[in-house]
Each structure stands twice: as structure tokens, then as C-alpha cells.
Design an enzyme around this catalytic site. Structure first.
Site, PDB file in Angstrom:
ATOM      1  N   CYS A 215       0.848  -1.191   0.000  1.00 37.75           N
ATOM      2  CA  CYS A 215       0.000   0.000   0.000  1.00 37.75           C
ATOM      3  C   CYS A 215       0.884   1.242   0.000  1.00 37.75           C
ATOM      4  O   CYS A 215       1.796   1.361   0.822  1.00 37.75           O
ATOM      5  CB  CYS A 215      -0.908  -0.018   1.225  1.00 37.75           C
ATOM      6  SG  CYS A 215      -1.919   1.469   1.381  1.00 37.75           S
TER       7      CYS A 215
ATOM      8  N   CYS B 115       0.283   3.209   3.626  1.00 32.90           N
ATOM      9  CA  CYS B 115       0.736   2.703   4.934  1.00 32.90           C
ATOM     10  C   CYS B 115       1.779   1.589   4.850  1.00 32.90           C
ATOM     11  O   CYS B 115       2.202   1.070   5.874  1.00 32.90           O
ATOM     12  CB  CYS B 115      -0.462   2.226   5.748  1.00 32.90           C
ATOM     13  SG  CYS B 115      -1.239   0.729   5.088  1.00 32.90           S
TER      14      CYS B 115
ATOM     15  N   CYS C  34      -7.296  -1.122   1.230  1.00 29.29           N
ATOM     16  CA  CYS C  34      -6.320  -1.619   2.196  1.00 29.29           C
ATOM     17  C   CYS C  34      -7.038  -1.741   3.536  1.00 29.29           C
ATOM     18  O   CYS C  34      -7.688  -0.794   3.984  1.00 29.29           O
ATOM     19  CB  CYS C  34      -5.144  -0.646   2.303  1.00 29.29           C
ATOM     20  SG  CYS C  34      -3.980  -1.066   3.619  1.00 29.29           S
TER      21      CYS C  34
ATOM     22  N   CYS D 101      -5.406   0.899   6.311  1.00 30.44           N
ATOM     23  CA  CYS D 101      -5.600   2.355   6.284  1.00 30.44           C
ATOM     24  C   CYS D 101      -6.842   2.804   5.520  1.00 30.44           C
ATOM     25  O   CYS D 101      -7.193   3.979   5.556  1.00 30.44           O
ATOM     26  CB  CYS D 101      -4.366   3.040   5.705  1.00 30.44           C
ATOM     27  SG  CYS D 101      -4.136   2.771   3.941  1.00 30.44           S
TER      28      CYS D 101
ATOM     29  N   CYS E  56      -8.263  -5.942  -9.754  1.00 27.96           N
ATOM     30  CA  CYS E  56      -7.842  -4.926 -10.716  1.00 27.96           C
ATOM     31  C   CYS E  56      -7.425  -3.698  -9.903  1.00 27.96           C
ATOM     32  O   CYS E  56      -8.270  -2.998  -9.346  1.00 27.96           O
ATOM     33  CB  CYS E  56      -9.018  -4.627 -11.641  1.00 27.96           C
ATOM     34  SG  CYS E  56      -8.662  -3.454 -12.937  1.00 27.96           S
TER      35      CYS E  56
END
Length: 143
Positions: free
Chosen positions: A55, A58, A104, A107, A128
Site C-alpha cells: 500500500c 501505509c 487496504c 488504512c 484490478c
């Protein structure tokens, strides 16, 4: 679609001013306002190196390169996340469609969407994902 209206609370609470300083405008719009980068323009669309996709907000590890495949859709595609704990899924009714948004789970950053047209010999799913929502950490194949 902003995540401000979402009731879910994520473990990592991000500071908007800090994110605006740290992220590119595209990374910010994708992760914080569910924007989508144009097809075939993302940095990781054709990446085939071994490693982990994390991510961009984070640094939570999200996808392994071994789960990446060429779907032809114009965005990096994966048939599964690193594990079942790193991804949050939410029904997305935007743009006159019903899709499953992928975020995510640490976060709440918007990553992309998941569809049921992935490799049938794997999971049948296609995550995707916007390149702008990811950072890639290269790793040797044998790690």
C-alpha cells in the site's frame, strides 16, 4: 466517492496534510477519493519482477508477484491478495454500476476493484488494482 462517509474505522489513521505532501496528486486522488488512473498508464501494469506490492499510504504488504497475471484490462491484476486480512471489500454503486471496491484493510486506501473473471484454474478472481495505490519492493524469487 470519498471514504469520509464510510462508517468503518481502520487501524492506521492518516493525516490528510501529511498525505498531500507525501503522495503524488494521482496517488492521493486514487487512494483517498477512489479515482482511477487511465488504463495502460500505471507504473506496474507490465512489471514482471519478483517481489511484493505494498500500500502506497501505509506500506502494508498486499499482493505477491506470483499472484500477478496479464489480464489485458490495462491495470495490474492479481488472482489473490497476500492473505485474507490485508484487503477490505465494499460494495461500490458509483458510476451507475455495482462493483466490489477493494481497499487496504489497514488504512482504508482505495486500491481498485475485484471481479469474478480471473483465472479459473486459480481463484476465478481478478483484483484490478491502480498502480498509483501501490509501491513495489523487489525480492529475489527464492525468498
Amino acid at each position: 466517492m470519498s471514504h469520509d462517509s464510510d462508517d468503518k474505522t481502520f487501524p492506521y489513521q492518516k493525516d490528510d496534510a501529511e498525505l498531500r505532501r507525501r503522495l503524488t496528486p494521482m496517488q492521493y486522488e486514487v487512494t483517498q477519493h477512489a479515482a482511477t488512473e487511465r488504463a495502460f498508464t500505471g507504473e506496474y501494469t507490465d512489471t514482471e519482477d519478483a517481489g511484493i506490492y505494498k500500500c502506497v499510504v501505509c506500506s502494508t504488504p498486499l499482493f505477491e508477484s506470483g499472484a500477478k497475471f496479464h489480464s489485458g484490462c490495462g491495470w495490474p491484476s492479481y488472482f489473490k491478495p497476500l492473505n485474507g486480512e490485508v484487503i477490505d471489500e465494499k460494495i461500490d454503486y458509483s458510476h451507475g454500476m455495482v462493483r466490489v471496491e477493494v481497499r487496504c484493510n489497514h488504512c482504508g486506501a482505495h486500491l481498485g476493484h475485484v471481479f469474478e473473471d480471473g483465472p479459473r484454474d486459480k481463484t476465478g478472481l481478478r483484483y484490478c488494482i491502480n498502480s498509483a495505490a501501490l509501491n513495489f519492493e523487489s525480492r529475489p524469487e527464492n525468498e
